[in-house]
Scaffold this motif. Structure first.
Motif, PDB file in Angstrom:
ATOM      1  N   SER A   1      -1.117   7.776 -19.906  1.00 33.64           N
ATOM      2  CA  SER A   1      -0.924   8.280 -18.534  1.00 33.64           C
ATOM      3  C   SER A   1      -2.208   8.166 -17.729  1.00 33.64           C
ATOM      4  O   SER A   1      -2.187   7.799 -16.552  1.00 33.64           O
ATOM      5  N   VAL A   2      -3.346   8.503 -18.345  1.00 35.89           N
ATOM      6  CA  VAL A   2      -4.641   8.386 -17.671  1.00 35.89           C
ATOM      7  C   VAL A   2      -4.914   6.935 -17.311  1.00 35.89           C
ATOM      8  O   VAL A   2      -5.341   6.617 -16.195  1.00 35.89           O
TER       9      VAL A   2
ATOM     10  N   ILE B   1      -3.234   2.091 -11.264  1.00 30.57           N
ATOM     11  CA  ILE B   1      -2.603   2.106  -9.946  1.00 30.57           C
ATOM     12  C   ILE B   1      -3.617   2.480  -8.868  1.00 30.57           C
ATOM     13  O   ILE B   1      -3.536   2.008  -7.722  1.00 30.57           O
ATOM     14  N   LYS B   2      -4.626   3.313  -9.216  1.00 34.29           N
ATOM     15  CA  LYS B   2      -5.691   3.623  -8.270  1.00 34.29           C
ATOM     16  C   LYS B   2      -6.507   2.362  -7.953  1.00 34.29           C
ATOM     17  O   LYS B   2      -6.869   2.136  -6.795  1.00 34.29           O
ATOM     18  N   ASP B   3      -6.791   1.567  -8.988  1.00 38.16           N
ATOM     19  CA  ASP B   3      -7.515   0.308  -8.766  1.00 38.16           C
ATOM     20  C   ASP B   3      -6.702  -0.631  -7.878  1.00 38.16           C
ATOM     21  O   ASP B   3      -7.245  -1.288  -6.979  1.00 38.16           O
ATOM     22  N   TYR B   4      -5.380  -0.677  -8.137  1.00 40.93           N
ATOM     23  CA  TYR B   4      -4.490  -1.526  -7.336  1.00 40.93           C
ATOM     24  C   TYR B   4      -4.444  -1.033  -5.883  1.00 40.93           C
ATOM     25  O   TYR B   4      -4.473  -1.824  -4.936  1.00 40.93           O
TER      26      TYR B   4
ATOM     27  N   VAL C   1       0.884   6.532  -6.947  1.00 45.56           N
ATOM     28  CA  VAL C   1      -0.240   7.420  -7.288  1.00 45.56           C
ATOM     29  C   VAL C   1       0.235   8.872  -7.320  1.00 45.56           C
ATOM     30  O   VAL C   1      -0.092   9.624  -8.253  1.00 45.56           O
ATOM     31  N   LYS C   2       1.039   9.263  -6.327  1.00 49.36           N
ATOM     32  CA  LYS C   2       1.551  10.638  -6.288  1.00 49.36           C
ATOM     33  C   LYS C   2       2.400  10.936  -7.518  1.00 49.36           C
ATOM     34  O   LYS C   2       2.276  12.002  -8.142  1.00 49.36           O
TER      35      LYS C   2
ATOM     36  N   LEU D   1       0.829  -1.203   0.000  1.00 50.06           N
ATOM     37  CA  LEU D   1       0.000   0.000   0.000  1.00 50.06           C
ATOM     38  C   LEU D   1       0.869   1.260   0.000  1.00 50.06           C
ATOM     39  O   LEU D   1       0.538   2.254  -0.673  1.00 50.06           O
ATOM     40  N   ILE D   2       1.982   1.231   0.728  1.00 45.71           N
ATOM     41  CA  ILE D   2       2.901   2.378   0.729  1.00 45.71           C
ATOM     42  C   ILE D   2       3.434   2.612  -0.685  1.00 45.71           C
ATOM     43  O   ILE D   2       3.495   3.756  -1.166  1.00 45.71           O
ATOM     44  N   TYR D   3       3.808   1.500  -1.372  1.00 45.09           N
ATOM     45  CA  TYR D   3       4.297   1.622  -2.758  1.00 45.09           C
ATOM     46  C   TYR D   3       3.204   2.200  -3.649  1.00 45.09           C
ATOM     47  O   TYR D   3       3.461   3.113  -4.456  1.00 45.09           O
TER      48      TYR D   3
END
Length: 540
Positions: A257-258, A264-267, A147-148, A140-142
């Motif tokens: 990119s989108v 990554i948001k889903d992950y 995401v950032k 989750l940290i990764y």
């Protein structure tokens, strides 16, 4: 509000098991002196009282909690109970120690930090699930960091319109072509005409005079400045570099990119769900108490988030979302204050009360100034009262207070002796407590240890008149000059003596009085002035 300590009880802790009752008839004793030889548990009891009344427990780790177990004992549990009387109502705080797990429960309620600590400790005990949970938390940290990074990359591309849609790209290329056909900005540069005025002849071959030069200078303003020309040249270069070098990769790059950000948001959401599932599974495998902790934590966390959200809305800066027409839907305090001020100005103008409004503002300033002056006067009053008492008590070694703000500043010196410091502390605290509307107990460890006998008598005389309840943990060497004076000036006083049951104190156990004795498993409590004044461990 009046707060008084009625009693406390210790069981299974590093201090002896004891129940100390401070009642004298129907009310707590005005002064309670508890004589305890060194090593009997004075410091432990003080820290337990402080922990029961504050949020200090949330900072205790398992090692510190386990340190409260009595040395050499294997008892799995211990407890400390503190009973208060608040305006004739009773309130109990209880600390329940679990030495096996290194946790302590606090009643009447748990804080969010307490619940999180308890749940996290329980979760760490299931090794297999705990390892899976640790790995998921690393994942989750990764995901959070990725995401950032992806958001920053996408925002950078959003600032380039040609990446958003093919139409933007085609329009920019068309703009460059039109600039080229019009030979802009080369033929429309203002600097060309300014430079021409410095020549003898015009480009057409005609001789230039002052009149013609002035006309050229005036009309040069109709053409592009150097800054504008430079901007247009830079724009054409950027279009050529970024748009003409790639036929269709730009829009595709933005779309990629989108898509990457969405992936990554889903992950991130998946990992978050898995973590919650693992925690819930570990809780479900536990007992009902753990489930109750989780339910209470969720409830309090939800309430905390709601309150923080409301506070954030109240404290935020005004924005375009705030509409004065719908003021009742706005919680922004700064916006509401501004609207109120605007409406008061309008009202004053309409009702011809501008002068009244100005007077109101003057009155508000006066009240604010009066509040500041009152605080300063109160500080000065307390300082003067403290100095009057210090002059009387420390007449052989005078010391005075020059200022009271966030701390006490002594006049003409940065520090004082231990006895002087203790005397100043007593005088300040008792004066402060006597000035307020709320009444609190004053609880002190070794109240006269560093003070000479003369000063002890003075402090012993003044404390009862300035404090509604005074509780002191003493040792035998502090009695001289202190306890006798306290007893003569207190409404009522309670004398208690406590000592551990050890090989060394067996002779003490054989010389106990016939009344007022409580003989526990590992300590003896004796109530009475005579035994208190005659007790000295070194005499046996």
């Amino acid at each position: 509000m009046k707060i008084e300590i009625i009693s406390w009880e210790c069981k299974g802790l590093r201090c002896p098991d004891m129940e100390i009752n401070l009642m004298s008839g129907e009310n707590p004793a005005h002064v309670a002196l508890i004589q305890m030889p060194n090593g009997t548990g004075k410091t432990t009891i003080l820290s337990l009282i402080r922990a029961a009344l504050t949020r200090e427990l949330s900072n205790w780790d398992a090692e510190k909690i386990k340190s409260y177990r009595r040395h050499g004992d294997n008892n799995p549990q211990g407890s400390f109970t503190l009973n208060l009387q608040i305006d004739n109502e009773f309130l109990t705080f209880k600390l329940m120690f679990n030495f096996e797990e290194g946790i302590v429960d606090s009643l009447p309620s748990y804080s969010i930090e307490d619940l999180e600590s308890k749940i996290n400790y329980y979760l760490s005990q299931n090794q297999h699930l705990h390892e899976k949970l640790e790995q998921k938390e690393k994942d989750l940290i990764y995901a959070n960091e990725k995401v950032k990074t992806d958001v920053a990359e996408l925002m950078d591309k959003i600032r380039k319109p040609q990446l958003l849609h093919l139409k933007f790209r085609e329009s920019l290329i068309e703009l460059k072509d039109k600039f080229d056909k019009a030979e802009l900005p080369e033929k429309a540069s203002r600097q060309f005409f300014i430079d021409l005025c410095n020549e003898k002849d015009c480009i057409c071959g005609r001789e230039l005079n002052d009149e013609i030069r002035e006309i050229i200078k005036q009309r040069a303003n109709l053409y592009l400045s150097n800054e504008t020309a430079g901007f247009l040249n830079s724009l054409k270069s950027d279009i050529k570099r970024d748009l003409l070098s790639d036929d269709n990769g730009t829009e595709k790059s933005f779309k990629n990119s989108v898509d990457n950000l969405q992936d990554i948001k889903d992950y991130q959401q998946l990992i978050d769900d898995e973590i919650e599932y693992l925690k819930q599974e570990m809780i479900n495998n536990g007992n009902n108490e753990v489930k109750e902790w989780k339910e209470e934590l969720d409830k309090k966390t939800k309430e905390k988030n709601r309150i923080e959200s409301e506070l954030e809305e109240i404290e935020r800066e005004p924005s375009h979302r705030d509409d004065q027409k719908y003021y009742e839907k706005t919680n922004c305090l700064k916006a509401l204050k501004q609207w109120l001020e605007d409406e008061e100005i309008k009202l004053a103008e309409i009702s011809n009360t501008i002068e009244m409004r100005q007077k109101k503002e003057i009155l508000q300033k006066i009240l604010k100034l009066a509040k500041t002056k009152a605080n300063n006067n109160l500080r000065e009053s307390i300082r003067n009262k403290c100095n009057q008492k210090l002059e009387k008590i420390l007449y052989r070694d005078p010391i005075s207070i020059s200022d009271i703000n966030h701390s006490i500043t002594l006049k003409g010196q940065k520090a004082a002796s231990m006895g002087q410091t203790l005397s100043v502390g007593y005088i300040f605290l008792t004066t402060l407590l006597s000035e307020g509307q709320h009444q609190f107990p004053l609880l002190v460890d070794s109240p006269a240890n560093s003070i000479d006998i003369t000063v002890r008598r003075e402090i012993g005389q003044i404390i009862p008149s300035l404090c509604k309840q005074f509780i002191a943990f003493t040792i035998s060497s502090e009695r001289e000059g202190f306890t006798y004076t306290l007893a003569n000036n207190a409404d009522n006083i309670k004398f208690l003596t406590v000592f551990r049951k050890t090989e060394t104190t067996k002779q003490l156990e054989q010389a106990l009085p016939s009344k007022g004795v409580i003989d526990n498993k590992n300590c003896v409590i004796i109530e009475g002035k005579e035994y208190f004044n005659n007790f000295d461990l070194l005499h046996y």
